[in-house]
Scaffold this motif. Structure first.
Motif, PDB file in Angstrom:
ATOM      1  N   VAL A  79       0.664  -1.170   0.019  1.00  0.00           N
ATOM      2  CA  VAL A  79      -0.167   0.101   0.122  1.00  0.00           C
ATOM      3  C   VAL A  79       0.789   1.139   0.034  1.00  0.00           C
ATOM      4  CG1 VAL A  79      -1.664   1.368   1.469  1.00  0.00           C
ATOM      5  CG2 VAL A  79      -1.985  -0.905   0.962  1.00  0.00           C
ATOM      6  N   MET A  80       1.908   1.240   0.892  1.00  0.00           N
ATOM      7  CA  MET A  80       2.714   2.582   1.012  1.00  0.00           C
ATOM      8  C   MET A  80       3.693   2.612  -0.303  1.00  0.00           C
ATOM      9  SD  MET A  80       1.522   3.510   3.662  1.00  0.00           S
ATOM     10  CE  MET A  80       2.327   5.190   3.647  1.00  0.00           C
ATOM     11  N   PRO A  84       1.810   6.633  -3.342  1.00  0.00           N
ATOM     12  CA  PRO A  84       2.166   7.808  -4.153  1.00  0.00           C
ATOM     13  C   PRO A  84       1.765   7.948  -5.700  1.00  0.00           C
ATOM     14  CG  PRO A  84       3.910   7.089  -3.004  1.00  0.00           C
ATOM     15  CD  PRO A  84       2.952   6.035  -2.892  1.00  0.00           C
ATOM     16  N   TYR A  85       1.767   6.593  -6.448  1.00  0.00           N
ATOM     17  CA  TYR A  85       1.253   6.615  -7.746  1.00  0.00           C
ATOM     18  C   TYR A  85      -0.309   6.977  -7.785  1.00  0.00           C
ATOM     19  CZ  TYR A  85       5.627   4.196  -8.053  1.00  0.00           C
ATOM     20  OH  TYR A  85       7.103   3.875  -7.675  1.00  0.00           O
ATOM     21  N   ALA A  86      -0.988   6.283  -6.685  1.00  0.00           N
ATOM     22  CA  ALA A  86      -2.492   6.616  -6.887  1.00  0.00           C
ATOM     23  C   ALA A  86      -2.492   7.902  -6.678  1.00  0.00           C
ATOM     24  CB  ALA A  86      -2.990   5.691  -5.833  1.00  0.00           C
ATOM     25  N   ARG A  87      -2.329   8.597  -5.684  1.00  0.00           N
ATOM     26  CA  ARG A  87      -2.224  10.102  -5.265  1.00  0.00           C
ATOM     27  C   ARG A  87      -2.033  10.849  -6.646  1.00  0.00           C
ATOM     28  NH1 ARG A  87       0.170  11.977   0.353  1.00  0.00           N
ATOM     29  NH2 ARG A  87      -0.898  13.777  -0.517  1.00  0.00           N
ATOM     30  N   PHE A  88      -0.913  10.440  -7.388  1.00  0.00           N
ATOM     31  CA  PHE A  88      -0.586  11.339  -8.480  1.00  0.00           C
ATOM     32  C   PHE A  88      -1.665  11.024  -9.631  1.00  0.00           C
ATOM     33  CE2 PHE A  88       1.155  11.060 -12.980  1.00  0.00           C
ATOM     34  CZ  PHE A  88       1.749  12.450 -12.940  1.00  0.00           C
ATOM     35  N   ALA A  89      -2.325   9.799  -9.734  1.00  0.00           N
ATOM     36  CA  ALA A  89      -3.215   9.663 -10.647  1.00  0.00           C
ATOM     37  C   ALA A  89      -4.512  10.301 -10.226  1.00  0.00           C
ATOM     38  CB  ALA A  89      -3.485   8.119 -10.753  1.00  0.00           C
ATOM     39  N   GLY A  90      -4.644  10.298  -9.024  1.00  0.00           N
ATOM     40  CA  GLY A  90      -5.989  11.111  -8.669  1.00  0.00           C
ATOM     41  C   GLY A  90      -5.798  12.613  -9.110  1.00  0.00           C
ATOM     42  N   ASP A 125       6.831   3.939 -17.424  1.00  0.00           N
ATOM     43  CA  ASP A 125       8.262   3.358 -17.864  1.00  0.00           C
ATOM     44  C   ASP A 125       9.053   3.591 -16.880  1.00  0.00           C
ATOM     45  OD1 ASP A 125       7.120   3.109 -20.531  1.00  0.00           O
ATOM     46  OD2 ASP A 125       7.805   4.872 -21.181  1.00  0.00           O
ATOM     47  N   LYS A 126       9.149   4.442 -15.946  1.00  0.00           N
ATOM     48  CA  LYS A 126      10.171   4.639 -14.859  1.00  0.00           C
ATOM     49  C   LYS A 126       9.845   3.657 -13.593  1.00  0.00           C
ATOM     50  CE  LYS A 126      11.785   9.354 -16.030  1.00  0.00           C
ATOM     51  NZ  LYS A 126      11.828  10.880 -15.326  1.00  0.00           N
ATOM     52  N   GLU A 127       8.739   3.835 -13.181  1.00  0.00           N
ATOM     53  CA  GLU A 127       8.352   3.094 -11.943  1.00  0.00           C
ATOM     54  C   GLU A 127       7.412   2.029 -11.942  1.00  0.00           C
ATOM     55  OE1 GLU A 127       9.957   4.124  -9.367  1.00  0.00           O
ATOM     56  OE2 GLU A 127      10.794   5.975  -9.810  1.00  0.00           O
ATOM     57  N   ILE A 128       6.283   2.294 -12.522  1.00  0.00           N
ATOM     58  CA  ILE A 128       5.157   1.115 -12.363  1.00  0.00           C
ATOM     59  C   ILE A 128       5.331  -0.162 -12.889  1.00  0.00           C
ATOM     60  CG2 ILE A 128       2.577   1.104 -12.646  1.00  0.00           C
ATOM     61  CD1 ILE A 128       2.159   3.937 -12.497  1.00  0.00           C
ATOM     62  N   GLY A 136       0.381  -4.088  -8.139  1.00  0.00           N
ATOM     63  CA  GLY A 136      -0.400  -3.665  -9.138  1.00  0.00           C
ATOM     64  C   GLY A 136      -2.246  -3.648  -8.837  1.00  0.00           C
ATOM     65  N   GLU A 137      -2.454  -4.724  -8.234  1.00  0.00           N
ATOM     66  CA  GLU A 137      -3.880  -4.776  -7.816  1.00  0.00           C
ATOM     67  C   GLU A 137      -4.112  -3.923  -6.763  1.00  0.00           C
ATOM     68  OE1 GLU A 137      -6.666  -8.365  -5.827  1.00  0.00           O
ATOM     69  OE2 GLU A 137      -4.499  -8.785  -6.322  1.00  0.00           O
ATOM     70  N   VAL A 138      -3.380  -3.749  -5.927  1.00  0.00           N
ATOM     71  CA  VAL A 138      -3.525  -2.459  -4.677  1.00  0.00           C
ATOM     72  C   VAL A 138      -3.451  -1.237  -5.518  1.00  0.00           C
ATOM     73  CG1 VAL A 138      -2.914  -1.455  -2.763  1.00  0.00           C
ATOM     74  CG2 VAL A 138      -2.646  -4.082  -2.916  1.00  0.00           C
ATOM     75  N   LEU A 139      -2.742  -1.147  -6.298  1.00  0.00           N
ATOM     76  CA  LEU A 139      -2.641   0.588  -7.242  1.00  0.00           C
ATOM     77  C   LEU A 139      -3.966   0.379  -7.777  1.00  0.00           C
ATOM     78  CD1 LEU A 139      -1.237   3.033  -8.158  1.00  0.00           C
ATOM     79  CD2 LEU A 139      -0.388   1.367  -9.910  1.00  0.00           C
ATOM     80  N   ILE A 140      -4.600  -0.426  -8.610  1.00  0.00           N
ATOM     81  CA  ILE A 140      -5.792  -0.440  -9.178  1.00  0.00           C
ATOM     82  C   ILE A 140      -6.976   0.192  -8.278  1.00  0.00           C
ATOM     83  CG2 ILE A 140      -7.743  -1.814 -10.480  1.00  0.00           C
ATOM     84  CD1 ILE A 140      -5.260  -3.333 -11.825  1.00  0.00           C
TER      85      ILE A 140
END
Length: 204
Positions: A79-80, A84-90, A125-128, A136-140
């Protein structure tokens, strides 16, 4: 006797001087002494209301066994890792929606979408792309939590149904489902992890 009499007289004089000089200083009210506060009358006694800072009460979780504890720790790490990626997406999705609402020019809208897509692709390309299947499942799920939209819906809205279908097909190869939604009741562990981390922002 003369010495004793002199001593007694000296003590009386000192005591009189002390009594005159040790008078309490006049009370000076400070700026905080005149603040009006709400009070409650309790049996004739006025009790002032005091506003205290918020206090977080966190219970200690008890695990049934070591395996459950390890699974929870692994989930917390994941989760942690992706938060940051989920927050960026939002945040990026919200900005795109605001920008699109400010223009009716179709060409300009396509440019805005293309710019957003490029930023997300660069991040991918850099991180995800290095995330595990579990991450990936948690990120979705967290993207749905942040935006109120599933990843599939966002792709369909911005790139069309065919693109969304293609993305979903590719994602399924890696064990992901872009249509996955976030239910805070079902994802109580994730909610607890976010709360303990002090992150409560949500679209719900």
């Amino acid at each position: 006797m003369k010495f004793i009499g002199f001593l007694l007289m000296f003590c009386c004089l000192v005591g009189e001087v002390s009594a005159q000089t040790d008078k309490p200083a006049p009370m000076v009210l400070g700026k905080n002494d005149t603040i009006r506060v709400a009070v409650t009358d309790v049996d004739g006694q006025l009790i002032p209301w005091v506003v205290c800072p918020p206090i977080r009460i966190v219970d200690t979780r008890i695990f049934a066994n070591d395996a459950d504890r390890d699974n929870y720790r692994r989930l917390r790490y994941n989760v942690m890792k992706v938060l940051p990626y989920a927050r960026f997406a939002g945040q990026r999705y919200a900005k795109l929606q605001r920008d699109l609402a400010l223009t009716g020019d179709k060409k300009k809208q396509k440019e805005l979408i293309s710019t957003c897509e490029g930023e997300i692709k660069t991040l991918f390309d850099k991180e995800i792309k290095n995330l595990t299947i579990s991450q990936g499942e948690v990120l979705i799920k967290l993207i749905d939590r942040e935006t109120g939209q599933t990843s599939y819906t966002m792709v369909k809205e911005l790139k069309g149904g065919f693109k969304a279908f293609m993305f979903q097909s590719v994602a399924s190869i890696f064990g992901h489902n872009l249509k996955e939604t976030y239910d805070p009741d079902e994802q109580r562990d994730i909610e607890a992890i976010l709360t303990q981390a002090g992150y409560n922002s949500t679209s719900y």
